[in-house]
Design an enzyme around this catalytic site. Sequence first.
Site, PDB file in Angstrom:
ATOM      1  N   CYS A   1       0.884  -1.341   0.327  1.00 30.66           N
ATOM      2  CA  CYS A   1      -0.031  -0.055   0.027  1.00 30.66           C
ATOM      3  C   CYS A   1       0.808   1.071  -0.335  1.00 30.66           C
ATOM      4  O   CYS A   1       1.740   1.354   0.742  1.00 30.66           O
ATOM      5  CB  CYS A   1      -1.091  -0.053   1.267  1.00 30.66           C
ATOM      6  SG  CYS A   1      -1.575   1.407   1.162  1.00 30.66           S
TER       7      CYS A   1
ATOM      8  N   CYS B   1       0.800   3.193   3.498  1.00 26.20           N
ATOM      9  CA  CYS B   1       1.000   2.596   5.171  1.00 26.20           C
ATOM     10  C   CYS B   1       2.159   1.660   4.480  1.00 26.20           C
ATOM     11  O   CYS B   1       2.476   1.049   6.040  1.00 26.20           O
ATOM     12  CB  CYS B   1      -0.178   2.271   5.690  1.00 26.20           C
ATOM     13  SG  CYS B   1      -0.973   0.554   5.078  1.00 26.20           S
TER      14      CYS B   1
ATOM     15  N   CYS C   1      -7.165  -1.113   1.433  1.00 23.31           N
ATOM     16  CA  CYS C   1      -6.275  -1.504   2.194  1.00 23.31           C
ATOM     17  C   CYS C   1      -6.720  -1.769   3.831  1.00 23.31           C
ATOM     18  O   CYS C   1      -7.738  -1.632   4.288  1.00 23.31           O
ATOM     19  CB  CYS C   1      -4.898  -0.561   2.178  1.00 23.31           C
ATOM     20  SG  CYS C   1      -3.713  -1.122   3.487  1.00 23.31           S
TER      21      CYS C   1
ATOM     22  N   CYS D   1      -5.467   0.571   6.493  1.00 22.84           N
ATOM     23  CA  CYS D   1      -6.083   1.500   6.485  1.00 22.84           C
ATOM     24  C   CYS D   1      -6.515   2.251   5.604  1.00 22.84           C
ATOM     25  O   CYS D   1      -7.113   3.381   5.853  1.00 22.84           O
ATOM     26  CB  CYS D   1      -4.583   2.813   5.422  1.00 22.84           C
ATOM     27  SG  CYS D   1      -4.097   2.686   4.181  1.00 22.84           S
TER      28      CYS D   1
ATOM     29  N   CYS E   1      -8.722  -5.358 -10.425  1.00 22.16           N
ATOM     30  CA  CYS E   1      -8.331  -3.919 -11.069  1.00 22.16           C
ATOM     31  C   CYS E   1      -7.548  -2.848  -9.887  1.00 22.16           C
ATOM     32  O   CYS E   1      -8.491  -2.771  -9.785  1.00 22.16           O
ATOM     33  CB  CYS E   1      -9.124  -3.632 -11.890  1.00 22.16           C
ATOM     34  SG  CYS E   1      -9.351  -2.400 -13.384  1.00 22.16           S
TER      35      CYS E   1
HETATM   36 FE    FE Z   1      -3.128   1.098   3.347  1.00 18.61          FE
END
Ligand code: FE
Length: 158
Positions: free
Chosen positions: A73, A76, A121, A124, A145
């Site tokens: 991510c 984060c 995610c 976060c 995607c």
């Molecule tokens: Fe994240």
Amino acid sequence: MKNLIITIVFLSLISCKSEAQQDENSDFKIQKTEEEWKAELTSKEFEVLRKAGTERPFSSPLNDISEPGTFVCAACGNELYRTKHKFKSGTGWPSFDRAIDGSLALSSDKKLGYERSEALCGDCGGHLGHIFNDGPEETTGKRHCINGVALDFIPEKQ
Ligand code: FE
């Protein structure tokens, strides 16, 4: 009659608002204010991760990555995808047939008038992209995607 209509409109506005707030404030372990995210992320990252925007297709350098490694991510650092689950979808967005177990949170998105499974995610709550059922049949049949701008690539150590 006019008062009744105003009351109904007002009530529906309140109920929409509280629904949206519930969605955004799920129990993600990383909680930051909009201002904090804005200060940490680039404007493109912020637009996608925090505002559920979509990057231009074929714009991400991550489309071309085929070396072993992990996609994390961009907000984060949570490990989300591995190169071995990436495939060429031809859509212009990095595509994977599965995520790392337990790394995502799923939500449903009806913005385009039909229901899509939204990938967030799991740490976060950042918006990553969507999951469709037209992925490679020989593996999972899923197509994640994902906006490349929502990811950073960490090559595997040699
Ligand atoms: Fe994240």
